[in-house]
Design an enzyme around this catalytic site. Structure first.
Site, PDB file in Angstrom:
ATOM      1  N   GLY A  72       0.777  -1.238   0.000  1.00 32.89           N
ATOM      2  CA  GLY A  72       0.000   0.000   0.000  1.00 32.89           C
ATOM      3  C   GLY A  72       0.805   1.282   0.000  1.00 32.89           C
ATOM      4  N   ARG A 118      -7.747   2.876 -14.084  1.00 33.37           N
ATOM      5  CA  ARG A 118      -7.640   3.582 -12.796  1.00 33.37           C
ATOM      6  C   ARG A 118      -8.312   4.963 -12.775  1.00 33.37           C
ATOM      7  NH1 ARG A 118      -3.875   4.790 -10.251  1.00 33.37           N
ATOM      8  NH2 ARG A 118      -4.471   3.968  -8.223  1.00 33.37           N
ATOM      9  N   PRO A 165       4.935  -4.748  -0.912  1.00 31.95           N
ATOM     10  CA  PRO A 165       4.763  -3.634  -1.843  1.00 31.95           C
ATOM     11  C   PRO A 165       4.583  -4.115  -3.283  1.00 31.95           C
ATOM     12  CG  PRO A 165       7.070  -3.850  -1.206  1.00 31.95           C
ATOM     13  CD  PRO A 165       6.317  -4.918  -0.464  1.00 31.95           C
ATOM     14  N   ARG A 211       2.724  -1.623  -6.082  1.00 32.51           N
ATOM     15  CA  ARG A 211       2.765  -0.358  -6.823  1.00 32.51           C
ATOM     16  C   ARG A 211       4.107   0.365  -6.692  1.00 32.51           C
ATOM     17  NH1 ARG A 211      -1.941   2.622  -7.158  1.00 32.51           N
ATOM     18  NH2 ARG A 211      -2.645   1.332  -5.433  1.00 32.51           N
ATOM     19  N   CYS A 232     -16.374   3.533 -25.923  1.00 29.83           N
ATOM     20  CA  CYS A 232     -17.691   4.160 -25.988  1.00 29.83           C
ATOM     21  C   CYS A 232     -18.180   4.538 -24.594  1.00 29.83           C
ATOM     22  CB  CYS A 232     -18.662   3.201 -26.652  1.00 29.83           C
ATOM     23  SG  CYS A 232     -18.114   2.788 -28.286  1.00 29.83           S
ATOM     24  N   GLU A 233     -17.429   5.401 -23.930  1.00 33.74           N
ATOM     25  CA  GLU A 233     -17.766   5.863 -22.581  1.00 33.74           C
ATOM     26  C   GLU A 233     -17.248   7.289 -22.462  1.00 33.74           C
ATOM     27  OE1 GLU A 233     -18.753   3.919 -19.709  1.00 33.74           O
ATOM     28  OE2 GLU A 233     -18.751   1.987 -20.735  1.00 33.74           O
TER      29      GLU A 233
HETATM   30  C1  LIG Z   1      -3.028  -8.116   0.565  1.00 36.43           C
HETATM   31  C2  LIG Z   1      -2.337  -7.135  -0.321  1.00 36.43           C
HETATM   32  N1  LIG Z   1      -1.009  -7.034  -0.278  1.00 36.43           N
HETATM   33  C3  LIG Z   1      -0.348  -6.171  -1.055  1.00 36.43           C
HETATM   34  C4  LIG Z   1      -1.019  -5.344  -1.937  1.00 36.43           C
HETATM   35  C5  LIG Z   1      -0.212  -4.415  -2.777  1.00 36.43           C
HETATM   36  O1  LIG Z   1      -0.559  -3.112  -2.626  1.00 36.43           O
HETATM   37  P1  LIG Z   1       0.278  -1.981  -3.315  1.00 36.43           P
HETATM   38  O2  LIG Z   1       0.445  -2.333  -4.745  1.00 36.43           O
HETATM   39  O3  LIG Z   1      -0.532  -0.759  -3.140  1.00 36.43           O
HETATM   40  O4  LIG Z   1       1.595  -1.919  -2.607  1.00 36.43           O
HETATM   41  C6  LIG Z   1      -2.413  -5.393  -2.004  1.00 36.43           C
HETATM   42  C7  LIG Z   1      -3.177  -4.490  -2.865  1.00 36.43           C
HETATM   43  O5  LIG Z   1      -3.652  -3.459  -2.406  1.00 36.43           O
HETATM   44  C8  LIG Z   1      -3.099  -6.326  -1.181  1.00 36.43           C
HETATM   45  O6  LIG Z   1      -4.417  -6.430  -1.234  1.00 36.43           O
HETATM   46  N1  LIG Z   2      -5.793  -2.010  -8.018  1.00 34.67           N
HETATM   47  C1  LIG Z   2      -5.699  -0.909  -7.124  1.00 34.67           C
HETATM   48  C2  LIG Z   2      -5.139  -1.207  -5.780  1.00 34.67           C
HETATM   49  C3  LIG Z   2      -5.793  -2.262  -4.966  1.00 34.67           C
HETATM   50  C4  LIG Z   2      -5.303  -3.591  -5.403  1.00 34.67           C
HETATM   51  C5  LIG Z   2      -4.926  -4.558  -4.364  1.00 34.67           C
HETATM   52  N2  LIG Z   2      -5.737  -4.701  -3.174  1.00 34.67           N
HETATM   53  C6  LIG Z   2      -5.061   0.285  -7.773  1.00 34.67           C
HETATM   54  O1  LIG Z   2      -4.907   0.336  -8.942  1.00 34.67           O
HETATM   55  O2  LIG Z   2      -4.737   1.237  -7.152  1.00 34.67           O
END
Ligand SMILES: Cc1ncc(COP(=O)(O)O)c(C=O)c1O
Ligand SMILES: N[C@@H](CCCC[NH3+])C(=O)O
Length: 458
Positions: free
Chosen positions: A268, A354, A312, A314, A385-386
């Site tokens: 996160g 997103r 991690p 993202r 088409c949105e």
């Molecule tokens: C259980 C869990 N771990 C890790 C992540 C990876 O999150 P992020 O890509 O935001 O680091 C997520 C997605 O939110 C998740 O649901």
């Molecule tokens: N998919 C999401 C994050 C949550 C995915 C994992 N719980 C995003 O693009 O930000």
């Protein structure tokens, strides 16, 4: 309105690669290059749209997380980084992560099999998910995964059954909800009570799962897990969740005389999508805060330090990836407050959901030539088409922009390809990795023929 032009690959003051562009992005003769390869060469070879990952950047971020965990937890019981494959996974990417010393967090048969195909040992794979199938649990146990993160009491019973049938003991991590509400958007906050994930601490479900795990014949309680959401800048949110889960660990010890060996703090960690976004804390800032919570817990409870892990996704692959698009139709829409230029590209919400799903902001830059002429306020939209098919709401782009020009959208390495769809029967773009002037195809571009093969009448 943001313009990222002057921020190409600018390193942050602490040297960490937390700009919005991948580290190895440059401009040569006016044209954007990534990993030493020009945008136009990439599109000529692999088509458009195209996801491009800077391998060196992704590896550097993975390494930064691993080093941060190693440093922060050196005097405690050490720790592991599980790369969250949901952000982006391919066989090569899983292999790079393993080479950088990371484990892989998976949450489906497909992710699990990708990690296995990459040669990642089971002991370096975790399995997540709130609705795992029996087949997924079997595959995980067969692979000898480090842990199965159990999300409900029903699933605990299922894992016990499968492990019993296989004559195995399943390593269990219990996902608990701490009640800490955090995240960049309601849909990506995961630790409040009224949502589908985890076992609530406050309702007693978490403690009940602990009791059932301890009483089961084929389950071993190896850890507790908390994931509070995504795109979180506030270190305090992680600390609050850490305190709650560590308090649960102390309570389990008091009630059952058991010291839970591992704590997983989830993922996160935030990234920057545009240059007006805050610069997120460096990995070491997050891990030091977690280590602070663990140290306080050890002192207060007198328990041995847990081994920790984080997940991690993202923050490892997001800024390492860009998406290249080809400009098509351009339209000026006259509005009361002035005109807005709509720049349509050959992809859209099917390759980046997103903005539509989370109102996420992105930026874009002219990639195929010198971008520094007069700038016009523009909105980059897709071909679906949105009306909500918007990639970049507001960005300054060259007045001379025209059909055939290439645009690059940075910070699209995470949750772009992995959440892509075939809406309007668009084939999903391919993914390539660039490094030191060479290009590797990670995921092949789909073709319309691929889509037709699902139709028996075709
Ligand atoms: C259980 C869990 N771990 C890790 C992540 C990876 O999150 P992020 O890509 O935001 O680091 C997520 C997605 O939110 C998740 O649901
Ligand atoms: N998919 C999401 C994050 C949550 C995915 C994992 N719980 C995003 O693009 O930000």
């Amino acid at each position: 309105m943001t313009s990222p032009l002057e921020h190409l690959a600018a390193p942050e003051p602490d040297g960490s690669p937390s700009g919005i562009w991948p580290m190895n992005v440059d401009r040569v003769g006016g044209e954007l290059t990534i990993g030493g390869v020009s945008a136009s060469d990439l599109v000529a070879q692999f088509g458009s749209p195209l996801y491009v990952i800077d391998e060196g950047d992704m590896r550097a971020r993975a390494h930064a997380w691993k080093s941060a965990i190693d440093e922060s937890f050196a005097d405690l019981a050490g720790g592991d980084v599980f790369y969250a494959g949901k952000a982006f996974l391919s066989v090569a990417a899983a292999r790079w992560m393993a080479e950088e010393g990371l484990s892989i967090d998976t949450c489906s048969e497909g992710e699990l099999r990708t990690a296995i195909a990459a040669g990642v040992p089971g002991s370096k794979i975790g399995l997540h998910g709130n609705n795992k199938s029996r087949a997924e649990i079997e595959l995980a146990l067969q692979a000898g995964v480090a842990h199965v993160v159990v999300d409900s009491l029903a699933e605990l019973a299922l894992v016990e059954q499968v492990a019993g049938q296989r004559g195995q003991t399943a390593p269990i991590v219990l996902r608990v909800t701490t009640g800490v509400h955090a995240g960049g958007h309601e849909y990506i906050s995961t630790a409040h009570e009224d949502q589908k994930f985890g076992l609530s601490i406050s309702t007693g479900a978490a403690l009940r799962a602990v009791e059932e795990t301890l009483a089961a014949s084929h389950l071993e309680l190896v850890g507790l897990h908390s994931h509070i959401g995504s795109q979180i800048l506030a270190v305090e949110a992680f600390q609050a969740a850490a305190n709650a889960i560590l308090a649960l660990r102390a309570e389990i010890s008091a009630l059952h005389g058991v010291t839970v060996p591992e704590i997983d703090f989830g993922g996160g960690y935030a990234i920057r999508y545009t240059v007006i976004d805050d610069v997120p804390p460096a990995p070491l800032t997050y891990t030091a805060a977690l280590a602070g919570a663990v140290t306080a817990h050890v002192v207060e409870s007198g328990l041995a330090a847990p081994r920790v892990s984080i997940e991690p996704g993202r923050s490892i692959v997001g800024p390492a990836g860009i998406t290249l698009y080809t400009v098509g139709t351009i339209k000026n829409v006259e509005l009361e407050e002035g005109s807005r230029r709509y720049v349509s590209v050959d992809g859209g919400m099917s390759d980046n959901i997103r903005p539509a799903l989370y109102e996420a902001d992105y930026t874009a830059a002219l990639a195929s030539r010198e971008p520094f002429d007069e700038q016009v306020r523009s909105r980059v939209v897709g071909k679906h088409c949105e009306s909500g098919d918007i990639l970049v709401k507001d960005v300054a782009l060259s007045a001379s922009l025209g059909p055939g020009d290439l645009l690059a959208v940075p910070a699209t390495g995470a949750y772009g390809r992995s959440m892509a769809s075939n809406y309007n029967m668009l084939p999903r773009p391919g993914v390539v990795a660039v490094s030191d002037g060479s290009v590797k195809q990670l995921i092949r571009r789909e073709t319309v023929e691929d889509l037709l093969t699902f139709d028996e009448d075709a």
